[in-house]
Structure formats: C-alpha cells, structure tokens
Design an enzyme around this catalytic site. Structure first.
Site, short mmCIF file in Angstrom:
data_model
loop_
_atom_site.label_atom_id
_atom_site.label_comp_id
_atom_site.label_asym_id
_atom_site.label_seq_id
_atom_site.Cartn_x
_atom_site.Cartn_y
_atom_site.Cartn_z
N SER A 101 1.14 -1.16 -0.05
CA SER A 101 -0.43 -0.20 -0.16
C SER A 101 0.71 1.23 0.25
O SER A 101 1.09 1.73 -1.12
CB SER A 101 -1.09 0.08 1.56
N ASP A 146 -10.13 -2.97 -5.32
CA ASP A 146 -9.06 -2.71 -3.85
C ASP A 146 -9.16 -1.74 -5.60
O ASP A 146 -8.95 -1.50 -6.59
CB ASP A 146 -7.88 -2.88 -4.53
N HIS A 183 -8.40 -4.96 -0.54
CA HIS A 183 -6.98 -4.21 -0.21
C HIS A 183 -7.21 -4.26 1.67
O HIS A 183 -8.08 -4.46 1.94
CB HIS A 183 -6.96 -2.22 -0.31
#
Length: 398
Positions: A188, A342, A372
């Site tokens: 991320s 995501d 995610h």
C-alpha cells in the site's frame, strides 16, 4: 411511539454498520464483515470528534493502533532487535539458525496511508517474522514519520535515509547480508515508498549496492487521476474506499482539506502540468478487461495556486508512475501484487504495463478474490494465498 422510533433507529444503525456490499466471490464474507464493522464505527466516531474540533481523526487512529503494537520479542526461530539507521527507528529480524553463507536482505516498508502503522504493529511483526524465518533472510522493517504531524517529503526521506544506511557495505557485512541479494518491499503506502526509493537508488551515485528486486503489494503509485476504473468501482470496497483514499493522499501532503476536495472531484492538476497525465492515462495503460464499461475523461484542470502550495502530488518521489521511461528501464527485477477489489488495483496494473514496455522483467500476480488489506490479515484464507505467493517469489528471485 418513542420506543418504536428508538427501535427503528437502532435497526437502521445496526444495518448500516453490519451491511457491507461484498462481491460474491469474496471468501469468508462473515469474517470480513466482523473485521470491517468495528472499523466503520471507530472511523465515524473519530470523524465526528474531528468535526467537533476535539482531535484530528488520524491522530486518534494512531493512538488506538498503538494498543496493537508488540514489543521487540525474539522467539525460537528469529531474533528481533530495535535500533536506528541514520536516525530512523527500525526493527531487525534475524534467523537464529546458523548459515554457512551470507543471507538475503529485505528492507520492508509498512503501509497505512502514510498516516498509520509501524514496524511494531502486530500484523506487520508477524509478517516480517515469518518472512525472516521462511526466507532465511535478514529483514529490516523501517518506521517513518507519519501524517498529520509530518508531510511529504518526510516519509520518503526517512525511508530513503534508512535504506541508504542499510546498503552500506560495512552495515551489510555487520548483519551477514549478501550485497548481491538485497531487495525492497512494501504494501500500500509502503509499496508507494518502496517504488519511490527504488527509483531513487538507481539515480544516486553514492549508492554502490544495487537492489536485486523490488516487491510491491497493491502499491499506491499516482495521485493525478482519481477517476480510474478501480476508483470508480471501489466506493464501498472493504477497508479502503475511494473517499478514504482521497483523504489519505491529501493528508500525505497537507492537513488542508481543500486539496482532498479537489482530488475527489478530479480537479487538482493544473493545466501547466497536464503533460504528466500521459504517464497515468488508463485508457492506454490498462488491459482491456479492466476498461470495460468505463470511458476515459481527462481530469479537469485545477488551481495553479493549489499546486504551488502543495506540489508533492506532482512529484515523482510521491507518485512513482510519473517517472520517465529512461528511469523505469533501469529498475531491478520487479514483483507486483494487485487485488480485484481495491481502489489501488489500476495503479499496480499501469505500473506493470509501463515497466514491461521498457523491458523490465515483471512478475504480476492478480488476485480475483483479493481486496485491499488482505495481505496482512493473517487469519484469512486470502492472506495465506497472497503471502505464500509473495514469499515463494522472493525465495526464488532474491
């Protein structure tokens, strides 16, 4: 009558917090609902407190997450120590078993939207501990200054300064790391920082040790176009909604919510920087299946004043997709994980395309049932699948 109204309100609130519009192919949906429901309640409470001027919501979340941090504790397989690299706090995970040769070295950068998380957060501690043991590798898990106290470029600089320290010949020797087998990884926002510092190392003449690999797990790679198909589809995706991602990108650069509003309207890139949009043009960079049902519209030109005040969102160190082809062509062996559900899916897909176009060897794993945050949810089946692929690739290529 009053009881009926209260009951209706209670039912509506329960339905609002429990109901999550999950896709049909998500495994263990009830487990995911149990994971996301408390988070929704906490986020709403903290947002309300922020609205009342009590505390910044990210500061409140940071405080809460500290209760999920664990001390540096060694176990039967891995020794864990805390130290600093060039003034930046890091945790080092070293296998206890003896090795006849120098070990792999992995520099890991945690996620959390540049606002949250730490190397000591329990999920990251478990992941890095497992990585060190499975790969027989020295894993350096770095911390960095977090927003809203610190903004770009502080996060980038902290990570890069720690990485440069680690890559010194005498430091690698101290930890028994083979200088030919060093990689960088992150998820991320950590994937964003991993991509950015990897680009920086190849342009820095003082860095003599070259990275062998970069492994990016659903990385955030651009803040110019907030209307990618994955952003349009992801308004209610688990853990990271479109609106939350807009907030996190904005917080990376400033506490001024004006930038966030402009980003979510896709009206923040000024005309004089419109040439950068070619690097994030999803109509030419995404595989056809991800463009189905979507029509490309170039972002509406934004305020030059906003870009002058907060130029970070136009900086390649914050948005690695803005790198030119020459820079990208020198990048090391690359591994990219993307998840179908995501908002950052298309960032990763576009980076795969751009790297392949300039001849970089890229391995891309896409998880159709992934979302995610799944990478670090250790008690989920999807986490096992992603982690096994990730560790298998590192085992083979690092």
């Amino acid at each position: 009558m009053a009881r009926t109204i209260l009951l209706l309100v209670a039912v509506v609130l329960v339905a609002y917090y429990i109901y999550v519009a999950l896709p049909g192919d998500i495994e263990e949906p009830w487990k995911l609902i149990l994971e996301t429901t408390p988070l929704k309640i906490i986020m709403d409470l903290f947002s309300f407190a922020e609205l009342l001027g009590i505390n910044h919501s990210m500061d409140s979340l940071q405080f809460l997450m500290r209760f999920q941090e664990v001390p540096a504790t060694s176990d039967e397989n891995v020794t864990v120590t805390e130290t600093t690299f060039n003034g930046v706090p890091v945790s080092i995970y070293m296998p206890k078993r003896k090795s006849e040769t120098l070990r792999r070295g992995l520099f890991f950068i945690h996620g959390g939207g540049w606002c949250l998380g730490s190397a000591a957060y329990v999920n990251y501690d478990l992941l890095t501990r497992q990585t060190a043991d499975r790969l027989d590798a020295v894993v350096v898990s770095t911390n960095y200054g977090l927003a809203p106290k610190y903004h770009f470029p502080r996060q980038f600089e902290d990570v890069y300064n720690a990485l440069r320290w680690f890559l010194q010949e005498n430091i690698l020797e101290r930890y028994g790391v083979d200088p030919r087998r060093v990689g960088v990884s992150g998820d991320s926002a950590g994937g964003n920082l991993a991509a950015a510092v990897t680009q920086q190392t190849i342009q820095d003449p003082d860095v003599k040790t070259k990275l062998k690999v970069q492994a990016l797990v659903y990385p955030a790679l651009q803040a110019l176009d907030m209307k990618l198909p994955s952003y349009q589809e992801g308004s209610n995706f688990p853990f990271l909604t479109t609106s939350l991602m807009g907030r996190l990108w904005s917080e990376y650069f400033t506490t001024d919510r004006t930038l966030e509003k402009a980003m979510l309207l896709n009206q923040h890139v000024p005309m004089e920087f419109s040439h950068l949009l070619q690097f994030v043009n999803w109509s030419s960079l995404l595989p056809d299946r991800y463009k189905t049902g979507h029509f490309y519209e170039s972002p509406t030109p934004g305020s030059s004043e906003l870009a002058k005040k907060y130029p970070g969102f136009l900086d390649v160190k914050a948005c690695p997709l803005l790198a030119n082809d020459n820079t990208l062509s020198h990048l090391p062996l690359t591994y990219i994980i993307t998840c179908q559900y995501d908002v950052l899916r298309d960032d990763g897909l576009m980076y795969v395309t751009r790297l392949q176009n300039v001849g970089v060897h890229v391995t891309h794993h896409h998880f159709e049932d992934g979302f995610h945050g799944a990478f670090t949810l250790h008690h989920f089946k999807i986490a096992d699948k992603i982690q096994n692929q990730y560790l298998s690739w590192l085992m083979k290529n690092l």
